[in-house]
Design an enzyme around this catalytic site. Sequence first.
Site, PDB file in Angstrom:
ATOM      1  CD  GLU A  60      -1.928  -2.297   1.498  1.00  0.00           C
ATOM      2  OE1 GLU A  60      -0.777  -2.627   1.892  1.00  0.00           O
ATOM      3  OE2 GLU A  60      -2.876  -3.107   1.444  1.00  0.00           O
ATOM      4  CG  HIS A 129     -10.092  -6.380   8.489  1.00  0.00           C
ATOM      5  ND1 HIS A 129      -8.955  -6.537   9.243  1.00  0.00           N
ATOM      6  CD2 HIS A 129      -9.788  -6.894   7.269  1.00  0.00           C
ATOM      7  CE1 HIS A 129      -8.024  -7.117   8.512  1.00  0.00           C
ATOM      8  NE2 HIS A 129      -8.494  -7.347   7.309  1.00  0.00           N
TER       9      HIS A 129
HETATM   10  C1  LIG Z   1      -2.346  -4.363   4.572  1.00  0.00           C
HETATM   11  C2  LIG Z   1      -3.366  -5.226   3.966  1.00  0.00           C
HETATM   12  N1  LIG Z   1      -3.620  -5.125   2.654  1.00  0.00           N
HETATM   13  C3  LIG Z   1      -4.531  -5.918   2.071  1.00  0.00           C
HETATM   14  C4  LIG Z   1      -5.211  -6.840   2.814  1.00  0.00           C
HETATM   15  C5  LIG Z   1      -6.241  -7.739   2.149  1.00  0.00           C
HETATM   16  N2  LIG Z   1      -5.714  -9.097   2.039  1.00  0.00           N
HETATM   17  C6  LIG Z   1      -5.980 -10.012   2.967  1.00  0.00           C
HETATM   18  S1  LIG Z   1      -5.228 -11.436   2.656  1.00  0.00           S
HETATM   19  C7  LIG Z   1      -4.540 -10.885   1.227  1.00  0.00           C
HETATM   20  C8  LIG Z   1      -3.690 -11.793   0.405  1.00  0.00           C
HETATM   21  C9  LIG Z   1      -2.534 -12.344   1.158  1.00  0.00           C
HETATM   22  O1  LIG Z   1      -1.933 -13.376   0.444  1.00  0.00           O
HETATM   23  P1  LIG Z   1      -0.775 -14.260   1.041  1.00  0.00           P
HETATM   24  O2  LIG Z   1       0.163 -13.426   1.822  1.00  0.00           O
HETATM   25  O3  LIG Z   1      -0.198 -15.059  -0.048  1.00  0.00           O
HETATM   26  O4  LIG Z   1      -1.508 -15.196   2.104  1.00  0.00           O
HETATM   27  P2  LIG Z   1      -2.630 -16.296   1.831  1.00  0.00           P
HETATM   28  O5  LIG Z   1      -3.944 -15.582   1.935  1.00  0.00           O
HETATM   29  O6  LIG Z   1      -2.398 -16.909   0.515  1.00  0.00           O
HETATM   30  O7  LIG Z   1      -2.488 -17.258   2.963  1.00  0.00           O
HETATM   31  C10 LIG Z   1      -4.921  -9.565   1.018  1.00  0.00           C
HETATM   32  C11 LIG Z   1      -4.538  -8.769  -0.139  1.00  0.00           C
HETATM   33  C12 LIG Z   1      -4.940  -6.902   4.189  1.00  0.00           C
HETATM   34  N3  LIG Z   1      -5.596  -7.741   4.991  1.00  0.00           N
HETATM   35  N4  LIG Z   1      -4.008  -6.104   4.742  1.00  0.00           N
END
Ligand SMILES: Cc1ncc(C[n+]2csc(CCOP(=O)(O)OP(=O)(O)O)c2C)c(N)n1
Lengths: 330, 362
Positions: A60, A129
Site C-alpha cells: 500500500e 477491519h
Molecule cells: C495491509 C493489507 N492489505 C490488504 C489486505 C487484504 N488481504 C488479505 S489477505 C490478502 C492476500 C494475502 O496473500 P498471502 O500473503 O499469499 O496469504 P494467503 O492468503 O495466501 O495465505 C490480502 C490482499 C490486508 N488484509 N491487509
Amino acid sequence: MTELTYRQALNDTLRAELTRDENVYLIGEEIGVFEGSYKITAGLLKEFGPKRVVDTPISEEGFTGVAIGSAMLGLRPVVEIMTLNFSLIAIDQIVNHAAKMYGMFGGRVKVPLVIRTPGGGGQQLAATHSQNLEVWYAHIPGLKVVAPSNPADAKALLTAAIRDDDPVLFLENLGLYNTKGDVPDGEQVAEIGRAAIAREGTDLTVVSYSRGVVTALEVAEQLAGEGISIEVVDLRSLRPLDRVTFCESVKKTSRAVVFEDDMLSYGVGAEISATIGEAVFDWLDAPVRRVAAAEVPLPYAKPLELAAMPDAAALTKVIRETLAASGYRK
Amino acid sequence: MADTRRPAGARRTAKQGGDSAETLRGYYEQMVLVREFELRASEMYARAKIGGYCHLNLGEEATVVGLLAALRDTDYLFTTYRDHGYALVRGMEPGAVMAELFGKTTGVVGGRGGSMHMFDADLRMLGGYGIVGGQIPPATGAAFAIDYRSKAGKNAEAVMCLMGDATTNIGAFHESLNLAGLWKLPIVYVIVNNRLGMGTPVELASAEPDLYKRGSAYRIPGVRVDGDDPVAVRDAAIAALDKARADRQPSILETMSFRLKGHSVVDPARYRSKEDNEEAQANDPVPAFRNRLLKAGALDEKTADGIHDAIEKRVTDAVDFADASPDPSPSELFDAVYATPVANESRAYPGDPVTTVESVAS
Ligand SMILES: Cc1ncc(C[n+]2csc(CCOP(=O)(O)OP(=O)(O)O)c2C)c(N)n1
Ligand SMILES: [Mg+2]
C-alpha cells in the site's frame, strides 16, 4: 434517470473517465484479474487492458506513493485501497506527501490523485477491519475528503474527484455497495465541498454522511408517520466542510443531532456540534447531541458489534430526547 | 505456472524414514483434524453460524502439522488470519476454536476476535493477524525480547513467524528482516507459499519469485521445502529453529503448497484456470500422506478410517459445544479496552449522552 446500485454507479463512472481521459488509470490490489475485492472494477481490465488497470502486489505504501509521483507528472491515478483500514500503511504517503506537496512547494506542483476506499463496520470483520478513520484524513489541509451516501452522488462526486487537481480521499462504505438509487444519465460533475439537504423538514436537523444518511432517512420517514418533521443534511464532503448548509438548516429547525459512524471523541460530530454552537447558538432550543460508535476496538461477536455501532434505534431515541429537551409539542 | 515443486535450492529431507509409525500416524491424525475442522467451518459459514471473513487452511495441512511438530512449547508462534489449523495443532481445544468462530464467550478470545484472531498466551500462540504483514514486526519484537532476557543456546526459546507468499511484498517484511539480520534475533520467518495472494500468482507479485531468497539483502539465509510433506517441513523447521536458538541466526523457511479453495470461504476463485485447480487437487496433502503411510505400512485402511471417524466426532462435539455456548452480552462491551483501569474512560453506548448535568455537578 436509471436505477443503479452504488457499486454499479462507481463502476460506470470509472469506465466513463477511463474512456474520456487517457491520463486516468486505476491502480490497486486485486482490481484487475480478481475484479476488485468488492467488484467495483469488474470488467475494466478486460476493457482497458493492464496499462490502465494496474494490479499491484500488497504494497500500500509503495503503490500509493507511485500514484502520487505519477500524478506529479500529470497522470490522474485512481487508487483503490482495499479498505480504509489498510490506508494506514499508506498514511505517510497520503498525509506527509500527497497532502503537502502543493502547499509546501509553493503551488508549483499539483497532485491530481484519487484514493477510493471503503470504510465501515457491521460485517463482523472485527477490530482492525471495521474502522471509520475518515476523520483522520478530514483533519488534514491539502486533502479533500468526500463521502457519498447514494449512487447519484457516488457518480457525480467520483467524476469530480477524478477531474480535481488535488488529492481526494473518496470514502465508500461496505454497507452501501448494494444499495440502489436513481442516477441521472450523462455526465454529472458535483461540486466538491457542498452538502445537500437529503430530506426537508422543520422540527429537527439530522446531520450525517455516507452510510449514516441512509439510516437517517429511514428514521426520518418513520418519524414522519408520527407527524415529526426531520430535515436530513448529507455532508457529502468532510473536507472542505459545508458549514453554511447545516447551520442554515439549524436556523430553521432549532434542533440538531449528528449521526456518525466514527468514534464520538474528536469525531465528525464534534466539529459539527462546535460549529453550530459557535455560529447559530441563539437559534438552538436544545443542546446538539451526537450519536456515534462506542469507543471500543470493534468486537467480532454479533451482539457486541451491534451494541457498539450507532443504529436507527439509537438515533430515534436521541431525536426524541432532543425534542423533549426543547419542550417540543406537535 | 512454473513448476516450483523441486526448484534449485530445495532442501532434501534430513531423515526420511527415521520416524516411528506412531509419530507418523500422529501427524496424519492432526492433518485430518485440520481438514475436517475446516470443512465443517465452511459448512457452518454457509449456515450463517460464522460471520465476517473466514480463511481456511485447506491444502496446507501438512505445512501446519510439520511446522508445529518442530516448534517447542517454549517457542512462540505468530501467524496470519489463516490460523484455525495452527490454533488446533498448537493445542487449542477444537470446541474453543469453533466457539470463537461462532462468536461465543467460550471462544479462545471470548468471541471478540473471530476467525482471524486466534490467541492463547499459555500455548505461546501470540495471535492470528488480519492486517497483511502486521504480525511480522511484533514477531520480530518477541525475538528481541528473548534475546534481551536470555542467552543463546540449544535450549533457548525462539520465534516462528508465519506469513503468506504475497505478504513478502509489504514494507513491514523488509524492515523486520533488516532488523532481525542486524541484531541477530532468534526468529524463523516462514513463508507459506500457496502460490496465490487472493487472486494474484507469486510471479506477478514478487520481483524475486524465489521467495526463500528474499532475505539475501539482509544476509538472512533461506530454504525451500515441500509443504505437502509434513516430515520434510518439520525437519527443515527444526534446522531453522536450531540456528535461531543456538546462533541467533534468523532465517527464512519457504513451504510450497497449494490452496485448495478460494482465498476465503466466500471466494469462488473463478480466476483460477482448470489446470491450476487440477494441479492443486492432485497435490492434496491429506490423501497423499495417507497413501504414503499405507504404502509404508505405518497405517492400515481400518486404522485410517478409525482416525477419520474419531476426528469427525471431535469436530461434531466442537460444533455442539460452540452451539450450546452463550453469546456475549452487550453489557460486557467495555470489558476489554484498557488493561489498566483509567479515569474517564468512555463507556457510552451509541446514543448515550456523553456528560449529563448531574455528573458535572456531582
Ligand atoms: C495491509 C493489507 N492489505 C490488504 C489486505 C487484504 N488481504 C488479505 S489477505 C490478502 C492476500 C494475502 O496473500 P498471502 O500473503 O499469499 O496469504 P494467503 O492468503 O495466501 O495465505 C490480502 C490482499 C490486508 N488484509 N491487509
Ligand atoms: Mg498465498
